[in-house]
Write an enzyme that holds these catalytic residues in place. Sequence first.
Site, PDB file in Angstrom:
ATOM      1  CG  ASP A 133     -25.562 -41.286  10.275  1.00 64.60           C
ATOM      2  OD1 ASP A 133     -25.288 -41.101  11.473  1.00 64.60           O
ATOM      3  OD2 ASP A 133     -25.382 -40.428   9.396  1.00 64.60           O
TER       4      ASP A 133
ATOM      5  N   GLY B  29     -24.491 -33.014   4.291  1.00 65.85           N
ATOM      6  CA  GLY B  29     -24.394 -34.320   4.912  1.00 65.85           C
ATOM      7  C   GLY B  29     -22.951 -34.777   4.996  1.00 65.85           C
ATOM      8  N   GLY B  30     -22.764 -35.964   5.582  1.00 64.07           N
ATOM      9  CA  GLY B  30     -21.414 -36.483   5.712  1.00 64.07           C
ATOM     10  C   GLY B  30     -20.756 -36.754   4.381  1.00 64.07           C
TER      11      GLY B  30
ATOM     12  CG  LEU C 197     -32.953 -28.777   0.117  1.00 64.28           C
ATOM     13  CD1 LEU C 197     -33.593 -30.120  -0.225  1.00 64.28           C
ATOM     14  CD2 LEU C 197     -34.012 -27.779   0.539  1.00 64.28           C
ATOM     15  N   GLY C 198     -29.038 -28.555   2.656  1.00 68.45           N
ATOM     16  CA  GLY C 198     -28.236 -28.896   3.829  1.00 68.45           C
ATOM     17  C   GLY C 198     -26.956 -29.578   3.410  1.00 68.45           C
TER      18      GLY C 198
ATOM     19  CE  LYS D 137     -26.987 -37.011   1.342  1.00 71.32           C
ATOM     20  NZ  LYS D 137     -26.895 -37.877   2.532  1.00 71.32           N
TER      21      LYS D 137
END
Length: 701
Positions: A482, A366-367, A363-364, A386
């Site tokens: 964040d 992240g940090g 999906l994407g 995640k």
Amino acid sequence: MAAQLLIFPFWAVFLLLLHQVKPDLDNGGELLDGFADGFAAPKRNNMSLSGFAAIDNSGLLCLTNQTSQAVGHAFYKNPIQFKNLSSGKVMSFSTSFAFAIIDEHGKRGGDGLAFAISPTSDLSGGVSGPYLGLFNPTNNGNISNNVFAVEFDTVLDPQFGDIDSNHVGIDFNGVVSNKSIEVVQFMGNDRAGLNLQSGTVIQAWIQYDASKNLLEIKVSTQSAQPRSVLLNYTVDLSTILLNSMYVGFSASTGSTASSHYILGWNFVVNNVESKNLYLDKLPNLPTVSKKNHTGIIVGVSVSGALVVILVIGLAFYYFRKIHFQKIQKADVVEAWEIDIGPHRYSYKELEKATNGFGDKEILGFGGFGRVYKGTLPNSDTQIAVKRVSHDSKQGLQEFVSEVASIGRLRHRNLVQLLGWCRRQADLLLVYEFMPNGSLDKYLFEEPKAILSWEQRFNIIKGVASGLLYLHEEWEQTVVHRDIKAGNVLMDSEFNGRLSDFGLAKLYEHGSNPSTTRVVGTLGYLAPELTRTGKPTTSSDVFAFGALMLEVVCGKRPINAKGLPEGLMLVDWVWEKWRVGAALEVVDTKMEGIFDEAEAVMVLKLALFCSNDIVEARPTMKHVVRYLEGEFVLPVEVAPPNAHYCTTGARGFEDFYFQSFPTTSSCFEKGSTWSSVGNDEDANIQAAFTSPLPLFNKDNGR
């Protein structure tokens, strides 16, 4: 007996005596043995049995035998009225039963039995092992189960928060006990250990007092009820039980087996006092043959000794080279993880849900790692997983402890953390899946769709409400650290849901966070973080100010391409505000269709939140009230990077009521803001005090 029952209204009292009382005896008289046929209809016909459950000729109910991965259910065949028809409140009830658990000889038994009150006697969906035949991995913990159970657990399952392998627990809708305790029995003022798996007949009393909402559990190896309570719990069962429910027992075994027996049972509604079963009059447990195999054991041991010595080297090698590698990849549970919540998923379960963490499911990024879309096995529940990597064991432990706390957060504008999984140094976080993705995909270059002003304003208010909950309304203060458009996800109705608590810090209300590590995203970092390194609720407010500007302007907080609006979005907005052209910053993709008064109010509030001075920023409580129209914003707006003189700490209101002196000024803003005295500055200050119509579209254009 019949005469005594008539003193109660028929709808308020239900007496279930599987040990039927003889007609000529009162309630304290002798009970018939076990589930054997009595003088009336056979008592075995009153029971609904399934799985491995069976009643033998002596009246002994066996829920499971020495079979692994087995389930047995035994429920009274008719539903029982539990709630008062006029008040809708659960009535008092009590039950007593005698049980015994006999392990497979020489092996660890499993997994335990439970007294259960269920909306159905058909629990075919319940699985073996730690679920005790009542639940399964899909429905475990689901509030719609409406199941109350008291478990007598004989296997330690850390993933479900078990305290040991010999405890009693109170369960609602799942096998994670709301309260549990190691099993002991009281004899007068003394207490002694009591092993559930010893094969000893144990009597249990479960009593619920509806007037006190008090549940009490007692156990003993004697016929008489002990005075001391083993476990009590305050709960209103009216929120869990339905009007009519089934009562009975469930038991299960796992990889190793036990026989679970019920020797006798008494149950009554609208009565707090449980009756005592006379253990000497109950059926006898089957005898366990204990032949002397000493000669065989010694012979096999001696003959096999040489073989063991010869292969020990190979076994050691195998352990080091092969088995060790498997252990490294396993889902290891350490002592500090036992009380961690929320739900812990197995790695295999999440691997299957995400198609092996395939690239097509990403999906994407992240940090902390990648985010995958998944669907939980045996259900249609969509999730976002995640993968977080950590190098040190100590850091991992602290991180998971915070995840445990954050997993208890519940708010309509927060993405809920459903569970987690640890595998070596990897931590997998399982969230609700948000079908419309992140907000940044709708604001910046080539947006997926153009959000209307109503949608944008609703997203801003939603995220503000979620932040207020984190800062002030939960049991601890949560600093997100964040906040940005990429961390605002949208559900199917485009409601804003704040996500990604990977950087969040928790601390008690009124205290200060101790971290000194500056983390976050450039453009959202409050200036004081570079000096103190300590995130606060005020630094979250600063980031929220940047988010509001993003939503209204459709631009990122830092413009690296050097477009005419300049490098910093907040400076560009301030310049437009200063000259009375604030509406020129509103996202042109909306083609001028927006509420001007609301847009100006949001921009003004964003400038307040973006102030370099900590005390000049409002709290999230103020922000929410401004957005809801409960408070009116101060007239004046100070430059975002202005500085002021003060002799003590002041709050937001003090700053704005005292920040414009008439004879001298403590404001500085480079060449564009100096002491109040020249005509240009006077004009600027006049602009601050002008009403909102100053910012109509036709003004100054």
